[in-house]
Structure formats: structure tokens, C-alpha cells
Design a protein around this motif. Structure first.
Motif, mmCIF file in Angstrom:
data_model
loop_
_atom_site.group_PDB
_atom_site.id
_atom_site.type_symbol
_atom_site.label_atom_id
_atom_site.label_comp_id
_atom_site.label_asym_id
_atom_site.label_seq_id
_atom_site.Cartn_x
_atom_site.Cartn_y
_atom_site.Cartn_z
ATOM 1 N N ASN A 117 -19.661 -3.805 10.032
ATOM 2 C CA ASN A 117 -18.522 -3.613 11.112
ATOM 3 C C ASN A 117 -17.865 -5.033 10.802
ATOM 4 O OD1 ASN A 117 -19.521 -1.454 12.533
ATOM 5 N ND2 ASN A 117 -21.043 -2.798 13.501
ATOM 6 N N TYR A 118 -16.682 -4.989 10.886
ATOM 7 C CA TYR A 118 -15.900 -6.181 10.469
ATOM 8 C C TYR A 118 -14.944 -6.735 11.616
ATOM 9 C CZ TYR A 118 -17.862 -5.788 5.826
ATOM 10 O OH TYR A 118 -18.593 -5.729 4.697
ATOM 11 N N ILE A 119 -14.596 -8.091 11.817
ATOM 12 C CA ILE A 119 -13.617 -8.722 12.497
ATOM 13 C C ILE A 119 -12.548 -9.086 11.340
ATOM 14 C CG2 ILE A 119 -12.730 -10.883 13.587
ATOM 15 C CD1 ILE A 119 -13.893 -8.833 15.460
ATOM 16 N N ILE A 120 -11.112 -8.476 11.492
ATOM 17 C CA ILE A 120 -10.155 -9.218 10.723
ATOM 18 C C ILE A 120 -8.888 -9.396 11.512
ATOM 19 C CG2 ILE A 120 -9.387 -6.736 10.303
ATOM 20 C CD1 ILE A 120 -8.403 -7.523 7.738
ATOM 21 N N PRO A 121 -8.302 -10.855 11.219
ATOM 22 C CA PRO A 121 -7.317 -11.194 11.973
ATOM 23 C C PRO A 121 -5.984 -9.969 11.965
ATOM 24 C CG PRO A 121 -7.753 -13.165 10.816
ATOM 25 C CD PRO A 121 -8.555 -11.772 10.380
ATOM 26 N N ARG A 122 -5.476 -9.909 12.942
ATOM 27 C CA ARG A 122 -4.559 -8.718 13.149
ATOM 28 C C ARG A 122 -3.316 -9.058 12.041
ATOM 29 N NH1 ARG A 122 0.364 -6.650 15.426
ATOM 30 N NH2 ARG A 122 0.123 -4.551 16.133
ATOM 31 N N PRO A 123 -2.723 -10.010 11.819
ATOM 32 C CA PRO A 123 -1.606 -10.273 10.914
ATOM 33 C C PRO A 123 -2.047 -10.163 9.649
ATOM 34 C CG PRO A 123 -1.743 -12.414 12.367
ATOM 35 C CD PRO A 123 -2.996 -11.309 12.819
ATOM 36 N N GLN A 124 -3.106 -10.361 9.243
ATOM 37 C CA GLN A 124 -3.781 -10.049 7.870
ATOM 38 C C GLN A 124 -4.040 -8.505 7.659
ATOM 39 O OE1 GLN A 124 -4.971 -12.912 9.479
ATOM 40 N NE2 GLN A 124 -3.809 -14.058 7.728
ATOM 41 N N LEU A 125 -4.306 -7.971 8.619
ATOM 42 C CA LEU A 125 -4.401 -6.438 8.647
ATOM 43 C C LEU A 125 -3.003 -5.758 8.327
ATOM 44 C CD1 LEU A 125 -6.043 -3.510 8.851
ATOM 45 C CD2 LEU A 125 -5.779 -3.903 11.369
ATOM 46 N N ILE A 126 -2.047 -5.995 9.481
ATOM 47 C CA ILE A 126 -0.814 -5.473 9.148
ATOM 48 C C ILE A 126 0.011 -5.865 7.795
ATOM 49 C CG2 ILE A 126 1.446 -5.684 10.040
ATOM 50 C CD1 ILE A 126 -0.327 -4.207 11.908
ATOM 51 N N ASP A 127 -0.246 -6.904 7.230
ATOM 52 C CA ASP A 127 0.102 -7.348 5.790
ATOM 53 C C ASP A 127 -0.453 -6.303 4.931
ATOM 54 O OD1 ASP A 127 1.576 -9.139 4.062
ATOM 55 O OD2 ASP A 127 -0.390 -9.388 3.277
ATOM 56 N N LEU A 128 -1.664 -6.252 5.125
ATOM 57 C CA LEU A 128 -2.844 -5.361 4.002
ATOM 58 C C LEU A 128 -1.830 -4.032 4.192
ATOM 59 C CD1 LEU A 128 -4.851 -4.616 2.188
ATOM 60 C CD2 LEU A 128 -6.197 -4.321 4.053
ATOM 61 N N LEU A 129 -1.835 -3.353 5.186
ATOM 62 C CA LEU A 129 -1.363 -1.964 5.475
ATOM 63 C C LEU A 129 0.280 -1.864 5.110
ATOM 64 C CD1 LEU A 129 -2.484 -1.255 8.941
ATOM 65 C CD2 LEU A 129 -3.625 -0.480 6.858
ATOM 66 N N LEU A 130 1.021 -3.088 5.357
ATOM 67 C CA LEU A 130 2.453 -2.908 4.795
ATOM 68 C C LEU A 130 2.730 -3.039 3.196
ATOM 69 C CD1 LEU A 130 4.243 -5.543 7.233
ATOM 70 C CD2 LEU A 130 5.042 -3.047 6.938
ATOM 71 N N ARG A 131 1.650 -3.575 2.767
ATOM 72 C CA ARG A 131 1.805 -3.756 1.233
ATOM 73 C C ARG A 131 1.380 -2.399 0.549
ATOM 74 N NH1 ARG A 131 -2.138 -6.789 -0.636
ATOM 75 N NH2 ARG A 131 -2.965 -7.735 1.395
ATOM 76 N N GLN A 132 1.052 -1.292 1.189
ATOM 77 C CA GLN A 132 0.797 -0.103 0.586
ATOM 78 C C GLN A 132 1.820 0.835 0.770
ATOM 79 O OE1 GLN A 132 -2.518 -0.352 -0.590
ATOM 80 N NE2 GLN A 132 -2.268 -2.230 0.446
ATOM 81 N N LEU A 133 2.989 0.350 1.365
ATOM 82 C CA LEU A 133 4.130 0.965 1.554
ATOM 83 C C LEU A 133 5.427 0.826 0.827
ATOM 84 C CD1 LEU A 133 3.693 1.521 5.447
ATOM 85 C CD2 LEU A 133 3.699 3.559 3.973
ATOM 86 N N PRO A 134 6.144 1.405 0.410
ATOM 87 C CA PRO A 134 7.501 1.152 -0.188
ATOM 88 C C PRO A 134 8.282 0.501 0.988
ATOM 89 C CG PRO A 134 7.241 3.355 -0.680
ATOM 90 C CD PRO A 134 5.924 3.209 0.477
ATOM 91 N N LYS A 135 8.874 -0.891 0.490
ATOM 92 C CA LYS A 135 9.565 -1.560 1.500
ATOM 93 C C LYS A 135 10.617 -0.599 2.086
ATOM 94 C CE LYS A 135 8.017 -6.339 -0.466
ATOM 95 N NZ LYS A 135 8.587 -7.353 -0.957
ATOM 96 N N GLU A 136 11.474 -0.020 1.297
ATOM 97 C CA GLU A 136 12.556 0.435 1.780
ATOM 98 C C GLU A 136 12.224 1.599 2.847
ATOM 99 O OE1 GLU A 136 11.117 2.871 -1.996
ATOM 100 O OE2 GLU A 136 11.440 0.586 -1.117
ATOM 101 N N ARG A 137 11.059 2.180 3.009
ATOM 102 C CA ARG A 137 10.628 2.989 4.187
ATOM 103 C C ARG A 137 10.409 2.327 5.266
ATOM 104 N NH1 ARG A 137 8.828 7.936 2.045
ATOM 105 N NH2 ARG A 137 9.962 8.106 0.094
#
Length: 492
Positions: A117-137
Motif C-alpha cells: 500500500n502507498y501514500i502518494i500526494p494528489r498533485p504527483q498522482l494527477i501529473d503521472l496520469l496526465l503524462r500518459q495522455l495526449p495533451k490535445e485530448r
């Protein structure tokens, strides 16, 4: 675009080119981004629309248990996720005298359930997920003004006068979901909405959340410890509980929870805030500034010491609601995450269930035939809810138990006593039931589940994409043709 459920035409897929349904996702939170990532990997067209004009680094830490590890592994980002998170092996229950009264330990999860189990700051998580997507989407500043759906598709109108058309609309826009409100208004008018779904969201707590700047070990000695120091401090008399987490980024994520009585929770809108914003945080900060915290050193620290090291614009406050809605979909519109089930964050199950929703819904959307009609889409949504509703209801009950456990009532004290003295065998059984649901994405390479506790069944894991089904049919047809030719040659 005409949205008319009464339109009739011959739906002959044999004369149509192969076309996957286009998915419009409203909300760029954890659930919406997860769904977008999976649709992107499945080559299903999608767009994400977020009402906020920018992605703000708001929120505290997000807790992820072993049930989401498969998603990160299948997407190839598990190692990065682990590097951003901090391993949680226990939750310490403390009092205002800075004493640890007892701890809830779960250090064997990797062996039992295949991951820690892990604790991750929400901003870092959102950034990780966003980087998996094309920015134009991902489209920011898109506040939903109205929505329509019918036999031909879905149409969203935004407050900036722009529009978006598609085949499926997903409401991933949180507890005050505009998609849910628009859907429910139309269903209520048509007398299709259950009475309970039309009632206001019941609120039990108000929450203040934030994350400090990076700290040194001199400022917070426990920062040097390898594992996350997860501490709940429960007040003797005040209607507050506060929590601190150490992170891999050398920050402290902190949360203060104010308990409301039942009457205020149902009728008082003083604290109502549909977003995690900083505007209403100042007064609550003043109330809690002298609350004691444990730092691991000789310094006597208070929440004020964390506030002084926290950017003021990143301290946010919100009302916390708890409810599982009965209606998750209608026609071409479907809800995921907080839009259809809202849990108190002290249960630590909100983010994981949003991801579980996205995984199952992605499996079902991927299994739709080319050019799906509204009835086929709604059948897929029905199967999605049938798989997820039981688990969401169970998570809701879990979150209520955890929220009660950190309260000040007599029932809360009894709950803490029961948890402190629970037999090891019973605690193990409870964990096995809670963490057996470890869903995987049907169209990505499967991950070997090394957990000793067997995974719970997952119906959507066996749903195939239409191209896979066609290949299977073609392969079977070819095999039959070869057999028939062989038989014919044999007779000759």
C-alpha cells in the motif's frame, strides 16, 4: 446534430466501416484520467473536458491499496508510481498528548495480495496520469451547460458556447457532477428516477487538506524514515480529528476533519463547496492552528508549524458527503467515481474505487460492437453497474466504519476498542474479503497475481473487443473450411 431516440433506420453493420464509439468524458480527476488512459490504449476515440481553467496542485495525499497495483503494472507505470509513493505498513492512532495509543498494521500485503500500500500526494498522482495522455485530448475551462442524448448520440454544450458530439457520455466530475444533475433532472421529469437519488447529498464532515513544501529532517525528524508515518490524532473533547502523512517528496500532507451533527449535515449549507478550493480555508485554519502533532523529534510542533510551511493558496476546504446512488446510467450516459458513489476520505477507498470503475467500464466499452446502438451501449452500462455496485456498497460501509473510528462519540470509542483488540485471525479474514477484488484490464497483457489470497471473480475480464471476436469467428470459419476440404478430398 439531431439527438432523437425515435429516429429509425436500418442499422446494417455489413455496409458500414469499422467504427468504435466516441467517448466524451467530463471531469479530469482520477477516474476520468484513468478511463482516458485505458481508452487511449484501446484505440477508442475519446475527449476529456474539465471545468477548471488549470490543473491546480490542490489536495493532500491519496492512499492506494494493493487492489490498484494491476492497473499501474498493466499500463507500464508501476515503478514510477512506487517511486512517487511511500510504503504504508501501519496507521497509528494517537491522542492530543502526542501518545500512540495503538496501531493498525498491514505489513504482509505484498505476500497476501500481491502488492503493498502507498501514500502518494494528489498533485504527483494527477501529473503521472496526465503524462500518459495526449495533451490535445484534455480540454480545460469546459464547464458543462447542458447535455442531450438519444438514438443518434450525445451532445454537450459548454458555458463558453462550444459543443462536443459523441456516442457515449461519461460523468466523472465528482460529488456535484453536472452530468449527474443533468441526467437526473431529465429522468425525474420522465418519472424514472428513484426517490432516494433525488435527495440532497448527506454530509457528515468538513475537511481541510494541504501539503507543505519539502522539509528537512531538522524541521520534521520522521522525514528520514523509509516508510510513511501515517498518524491519526483524535481530540479528547473537540469535534476534530487530524492526520499527517510523510511523503517520498519530503513533504507533509495534512488533513483536519470537523465532525458535524446529523442536523447540520443534512440542512446547513454554510460549508458547502463543490470544489477543493482555498477560499474558505482561513477561518478553519485559525480554529485548528494549536492542535498538537507528532514529529518524531524533541520539538513540540503544532498544526501551525505545518501551516507556516504550506503555500496558502494550496490549503483547501470542502464539505464531505457520503452516498451510493442507485442510478448509474441511462441510455448513452454513465457515471463513475464520486459522481455515483461518494465516500468519506478517512476510509481510503475513494481513489481506488474510481479506478476500479474506470477499468470495468473500459472493458465494457471495448467490448461494444462497431457502430453500437443505444440499446447495446445501455446493456454494457448495465453489466458495468452489476459488477461494480456490490463492491462500491462494501467500500461505502468500510469508509463509514473508518470515519466513525476516528470520531469522538461513544460508538467511535467502542469501535476503536474493538479494532485495538480484534483477534488476528478475524482481522486477516476481513482484509482478505476487502482486498480480494483486484481487477485487471481485459485488453492489456495480464499481470501475474502473486497474492496468496485468490482474486475475486471479474466478469468484465473476459469481454472481447469486436475485432477480436471477428478474428475468432474468422479463425473458426477457416478451420471449418479446411476440415470440409479435407473431408471432400478424402472422399475423392
Amino acid at each position: 446534430m439531431e439527438i432523437n431516440p425515435a429516429v429509425t433506420f436500418k442499422h446494417d453493420r455489413s455496409i458500414m466501416y469499422a467504427k468504435r464509439p466516441k467517448v466524451l468524458i467530463v471531469g479530469a480527476g482520477i477516474g476520468g484520467l484513468t478511463l482516458g488512459i485505458l481508452l487511449h490504449k484501446a484505440n477508442i476515440p475519446f475527449e476529456i473536458y474539465e471545468r477548471a481553467a488549470e490543473v491546480k496542485p490542490l489536495g493532500s495525499a491519496v492512499y492506494f491499496n494493493c487492489t490498484t497495483a494491476n492497473f499501474f503494472k498493466q499500463c507500464g507505470i508501476y515503478d514510477e508510481f512506487v517511486s512517487l509513493g511511500k510504503h504504508v505498513s501501519s496507521i497509528q492512532m494517537c491522542n492530543e498528548d502526542r501518545e500512540v495509543k495503538f496501531s493498525i498494521d498491514f505489513d504482509n500485503h505484498e505476500k497476501e495480495f500481491g502488492a503493498n500500500n502507498y501514500i502518494i500526494p494528489r498533485p504527483q498522482l494527477i501529473d503521472l496520469l496526465l503524462r500518459q495522455l495526449p495533451k490535445e485530448r484534455v480540454h480545460l475551462g469546459k464547464k458543462v451547460f447542458s447535455m442531450e442524448q438519444g438514438g443518434n448520440g450525445v451532445l454537450i454544450r459548454f458555458s463558453d458556447a462550444s459543443e462536443a458530439e459523441g456516442d457515449i457520455l461519461v460523468g466523472a466530475d465528482g460529488a456535484y457532477s453536472a452530468v449527474r444533475q443533468g441526467l437526473y433532472a431529465k429522468m425525474k421529469k420522465a418519472k424514472k428516477l428513484p426517490t432516494s437519488d433525488g435527495l440532497p447529498l448527506p454530509s457528515s464532515t468538513v475537511c481541510l487538506v494541504a501539503q507543505t513544501r519539502p522539509l528537512t529532517s531538522d524541521e520534521f525528524p520522521d522525514m528520514t524514515l523509509e516508510r510513511c508515518q501515517f498518524r491519526n490524532t483524535i481530540s479528547h473533547e473537540k469535534m476534530y480529528t487530524w492526520t499527517t502523512f510523510t511523503t517520498a517528496q519530503n513533504t507533509i500532507c495534512w488533513v483536519a476533519l470537523l465532525f458535524l451533527d446529523e442536523k447540520i449535515g443534512k440542512t446547513n449549507d454554510t460549508f458547502l463547496n463543490s470544489e477543493w478550493g482555498p477560499e474558505a480555508a482561513s477561518a478553519m485554519c485559525e480554529e485548528i492552528k494549536d492542535f498538537p502533532i507528532i514529529s518524531g523529534g524533541d520539538k513540540i510542533l503544532r498544526l501551525q508549524d505545518l501551516m507556516d510551511r504550506t503555500p496558502k493558496e494550496q490549503i483547501s476546504k470542502a464539505m464531505l458527503e457520503e452516498k451510493v446512488f442507485k442510478t448509474w446510467y441511462d441510455c448513452r450516459t454513465v457515471l463513475i467515481g464520486d459522481a455515483c458513489h461518494k465516500f468519506n476520505p478517512y476510509g481510503g477507498v475513494g481513489a481506488t474505487n474510481a479506478m476500479h470503475d474506470a477499468i470495468v467500464l473500459a472493458n465494457r466499452i471495448n467490448g461494444l460492437p462497431f457502430h453500437p446502438i443505444a440499446e447495446e451501449i445501455e446493456d454494457a452500462f448495465k453489466a458495468y453497474k452489476e459488477e461494480r455496485f456490490h463492491w462500491a456498497q462494501s467500500a461505502y460501509e468500510t469508509s463509514r466504519v473508518h470515519r466513525a473510528m476516528v470520531g469522538q462519540s461513544t460508538a467511535s470509542k467502542c469501535s476503536r476498542y474493538a479494532v485495538k483488540h480484534i483477534p488476528a485471525w478475524l482481522f486477516k479474514r476481513i482484509q482478505a474479503r476487502a482486498f480480494s477484488y483486484r481487477p485487471q484490464v481485459a485488453f492489456l497483457p495480464f499481470v501475474e497475481d502473486t497474492g496468496r489470497v485468490k482474486r475475486a471473480p471479474q466478469a468484465s475480464l473476459y469481454v472481447k473487443a469486436p475485432v477480436e471476436s471477428e478474428k475468432a469467428v474468422s479463425s473458426h470459419t477457416l478451420k471449418c473450411w479446411i476440415i470440409n476440404i479435407g473431408n471432400l478430398m478424402g472422399r475423392l
